[in-house]
Design an enzyme around this catalytic site. Structure first.
Site, PDB file in Angstrom:
ATOM      1  N   ALA A 125      42.978  35.870  37.838  1.00  9.78           N
ATOM      2  CA  ALA A 125      44.354  35.982  37.347  1.00  9.78           C
ATOM      3  C   ALA A 125      45.309  36.856  38.154  1.00  9.78           C
ATOM      4  O   ALA A 125      46.521  36.677  38.050  1.00  9.78           O
ATOM      5  CB  ALA A 125      44.340  36.477  35.903  1.00  9.78           C
ATOM      6  N   PRO A 127      47.706  38.468  40.955  1.00  9.37           N
ATOM      7  CA  PRO A 127      48.531  39.448  40.230  1.00  9.37           C
ATOM      8  C   PRO A 127      49.203  38.933  38.968  1.00  9.37           C
ATOM      9  O   PRO A 127      49.919  39.679  38.321  1.00  9.37           O
ATOM     10  CB  PRO A 127      49.579  39.850  41.272  1.00  9.37           C
ATOM     11  CG  PRO A 127      49.708  38.645  42.155  1.00  9.37           C
ATOM     12  CD  PRO A 127      48.355  38.005  42.201  1.00  9.37           C
ATOM     13  N   LYS A 130      49.950  32.715  37.607  1.00  7.25           N
ATOM     14  CA  LYS A 130      49.580  31.522  36.829  1.00  7.25           C
ATOM     15  C   LYS A 130      49.631  31.819  35.328  1.00  7.25           C
ATOM     16  O   LYS A 130      50.025  30.952  34.532  1.00  7.25           O
ATOM     17  CB  LYS A 130      48.186  31.023  37.243  1.00  7.25           C
ATOM     18  CG  LYS A 130      48.123  30.506  38.671  1.00  7.25           C
ATOM     19  CD  LYS A 130      49.020  29.304  38.865  1.00  7.25           C
ATOM     20  CE  LYS A 130      48.934  28.688  40.261  1.00  7.25           C
ATOM     21  NZ  LYS A 130      49.202  29.585  41.394  1.00  7.25           N
ATOM     22  N   GLU A 147      40.301  39.250  35.900  1.00  4.31           N
ATOM     23  CA  GLU A 147      40.312  39.506  37.349  1.00  4.31           C
ATOM     24  C   GLU A 147      39.108  40.377  37.693  1.00  4.31           C
ATOM     25  O   GLU A 147      38.937  41.448  37.119  1.00  4.31           O
ATOM     26  CB  GLU A 147      41.630  40.191  37.733  1.00  4.31           C
ATOM     27  CG  GLU A 147      41.669  40.742  39.140  1.00  4.31           C
ATOM     28  CD  GLU A 147      41.369  39.713  40.222  1.00  4.31           C
ATOM     29  OE1 GLU A 147      41.937  38.606  40.201  1.00  4.31           O
ATOM     30  OE2 GLU A 147      40.534  40.015  41.105  1.00  4.31           O
ATOM     31  N   ASP A 191      42.606  29.509  39.673  1.00  4.08           N
ATOM     32  CA  ASP A 191      43.405  29.620  40.897  1.00  4.08           C
ATOM     33  C   ASP A 191      42.469  30.286  41.896  1.00  4.08           C
ATOM     34  O   ASP A 191      42.458  31.511  42.042  1.00  4.08           O
ATOM     35  CB  ASP A 191      44.643  30.482  40.593  1.00  4.08           C
ATOM     36  CG  ASP A 191      45.684  30.408  41.692  1.00  4.08           C
ATOM     37  OD1 ASP A 191      45.618  29.477  42.503  1.00  4.08           O
ATOM     38  OD2 ASP A 191      46.563  31.293  41.727  1.00  4.08           O
ATOM     39  N   CYS A 244      45.776  27.836  47.487  1.00  2.00           N
ATOM     40  CA  CYS A 244      46.929  27.897  48.405  1.00  2.00           C
ATOM     41  C   CYS A 244      46.442  27.625  49.825  1.00  2.00           C
ATOM     42  O   CYS A 244      46.890  28.266  50.765  1.00  2.00           O
ATOM     43  CB  CYS A 244      47.650  29.226  48.280  1.00  2.00           C
ATOM     44  SG  CYS A 244      46.648  30.643  48.751  1.00  2.00           S
TER      45      CYS A 244
HETATM   46  C1  LIG Z   1      44.457  33.130  44.539  1.00  2.00           C
HETATM   47  S1  LIG Z   1      44.105  34.660  43.815  1.00  2.00           S
HETATM   48  C2  LIG Z   1      44.743  34.464  42.194  1.00  2.00           C
HETATM   49  C3  LIG Z   1      46.226  34.500  42.087  1.00  2.00           C
HETATM   50  C4  LIG Z   1      46.739  34.493  40.654  1.00  2.00           C
HETATM   51  N1  LIG Z   1      46.149  33.401  39.903  1.00  2.00           N
HETATM   52  C5  LIG Z   1      48.235  34.396  40.554  1.00  2.00           C
HETATM   53  O1  LIG Z   1      48.755  33.300  40.311  1.00  2.00           O
HETATM   54  O2  LIG Z   1      48.902  35.427  40.687  1.00  2.00           O
HETATM   55  C6  LIG Z   1      42.387  34.556  43.538  1.00  2.00           C
HETATM   56  C7  LIG Z   1      41.798  35.720  42.762  1.00  2.00           C
HETATM   57  O3  LIG Z   1      40.397  35.468  42.577  1.00  2.00           O
HETATM   58  C8  LIG Z   1      39.712  36.689  42.628  1.00  2.00           C
HETATM   59  N2  LIG Z   1      38.302  36.425  43.020  1.00  2.00           N
HETATM   60  C9  LIG Z   1      37.681  36.662  44.201  1.00  2.00           C
HETATM   61  N3  LIG Z   1      36.396  36.282  44.165  1.00  2.00           N
HETATM   62  C10 LIG Z   1      36.179  35.794  42.926  1.00  2.00           C
HETATM   63  C11 LIG Z   1      35.040  35.244  42.274  1.00  2.00           C
HETATM   64  N4  LIG Z   1      33.864  35.115  42.901  1.00  2.00           N
HETATM   65  N5  LIG Z   1      35.172  34.842  41.004  1.00  2.00           N
HETATM   66  C12 LIG Z   1      36.353  34.951  40.363  1.00  2.00           C
HETATM   67  N6  LIG Z   1      37.477  35.452  40.934  1.00  2.00           N
HETATM   68  C13 LIG Z   1      37.383  35.874  42.197  1.00  2.00           C
HETATM   69  C14 LIG Z   1      40.450  37.510  43.650  1.00  2.00           C
HETATM   70  O4  LIG Z   1      40.240  38.877  43.416  1.00  2.00           O
HETATM   71  C15 LIG Z   1      41.898  37.068  43.436  1.00  2.00           C
HETATM   72  O5  LIG Z   1      42.579  37.962  42.606  1.00  2.00           O
END
Ligand SMILES: C[S@@+](CC[C@H](N)C(=O)[O-])C[C@H]1O[C@@H](n2cnc3c(N)ncnc32)[C@H](O)[C@@H]1O
Length: 307
Positions: A125, A127, A130, A147, A191, A244
């Site tokens: 989630a 920052p 979404k 997160e 995401d 992205c």
């Molecule tokens: C693309 S960013 C999310 C952006 C957010 N959804 C937004 O819209 O602001 C992906 C997120 O997944 C987290 N992440 C990294 N590895 C992960 C894992 N194995 N399982 C779940 N989340 C993970 C990261 O810390 C990061 O915050």
């Protein structure tokens, strides 16, 4: 030869291989290269917060007509070029959340979710973009913004607090820990962490993002996350998968892997995004590129578990 743009050095060979895998035309390849080299594809958007909606707030700075983008989610506004909404006091006051327009494009897939979820989970989630888009689409009833990284979780918590997002708890569980808790959600937002190739088109350095190590490593992690995510969803519920990045390995192939393994899941049509349908798969999934003029780009696919 490695072209140098505002986003640093990237491998021309790797970029060409990517364009081939994406089956881009010569003109589309040129447009993607241009965006990667100039880094100017970012397009700022803002989501009006629950606080703003409660006050019937409208920003004092000029915004573009919403009609230009037929898919634009409700409560998303496009500040005119040159306006930086973060510099206004209304930002600190929590009237809106600022993000790239392509994230809002991904959020447009929520238009095909027919009713407000009773329980929803934003699995990755921080920052908070979404979750904000979900709050703009439906009044949240019982939402969890999750997160795994503690530092990012703090930023997430701060953003949701600033924007007055209610009926939401912030957690920090791994996807497998959620899966252990069983089928409890009507809607999951995934995401996924990805190679972030679209960052190059925003002028942000991201060394190695086009290489097979980054792409395959991320694809493996994304398949793992999605295998856990399906265990969290009730029959009839949805998962919105977004990234992205451009590489098919992290997008269409993650979804086809899932659809092959789980016969009770389908990819759903999103009529609002019909013009963006991916031609790299035989199920409905959607792609945005910089040449569409709606930000740096991304991928989305709405999945539904059969009732
Ligand atoms: C693309 S960013 C999310 C952006 C957010 N959804 C937004 O819209 O602001 C992906 C997120 O997944 C987290 N992440 C990294 N590895 C992960 C894992 N194995 N399982 C779940 N989340 C993970 C990261 O810390 C990061 O915050």
């Amino acid at each position: 030869m490695d072209p140098v743009g505002t986003s640093g050095v990237f491998s021309l060979k790797a970029a060409l291989r990517l364009c081939e895998r994406l089956k881009l035309s010569a003109a589309q390849t040129e447009a993607l290269f241009h965006a990667m080299q100039t880094g100017g594809a970012a397009r700022r958007a803002l989501i009006l917060s629950p606080k703003a909606t409660a006050k019937n707030y409208q920003p004092s700075f000029p915004c573009e007509p919403r009609e230009r983008f037929s898919w634009l989610p409700e409560k998303v506004l496009l500040p005119e070029a040159g306006v930086n909404p973060v510099q206004y006091a209304d930002y600190e006051a929590g009237m809106y959340y600022v993000l790239d327009l392509s994230s809002c494009w991904e959020g447009a897939a929520l238009s095909a979710v027919p009713r407000a979820p009773e329980r929803s989970l934003d699995l990755c989630a921080a920052p908070g973009g979404k979750t904000m888009l979900l709050a703009a689409r439906f009044p949240l009833q019982n939402h969890t913004a999750n997160e795994v990284q503690a530092r990012r979780r703090g930023i997430l918590r701060g953003n949701l607090l600033r924007c007055g997002v209610e009926h939401t708890q912030v957690t920090g569980f791994r996807p497998d820990q959620w899966a252990e808790q069983g089928e409890q959600f009507d809607l999951l937002l995934v995401d996924a962490p990805c190679s972030g190739q679209s960052l190059l088109c925003k002028g942000i350095s991201n060394p190695g993002c086009l290489g097979s190590a980054a792409v395959n490593g991320n694809a493996k992690r994304q398949r793992g996350i999605m295998l856990q995510a399906v265990s969290c969803v009730r029959p009839g519920g949805h998962i919105l998968y977004t990234t992205c990045t451009y590489d098919p390995e992290e997008n269409e192939r993650v979804i086809s892997y899932l659809l092959r393994r789980f016969s009770d899941w389908r990819a759903e049509d999103v009529p609002l995004l019909a013009a963006f349908r991916s031609d790299l798969c035989d199920f409905p999934a959607y792609r945005l590129f910089p040449h569409h003029g709606c930000g740096a780009g991304g991928f989305c696919c709405l999945l539904r578990r059969l009732p």
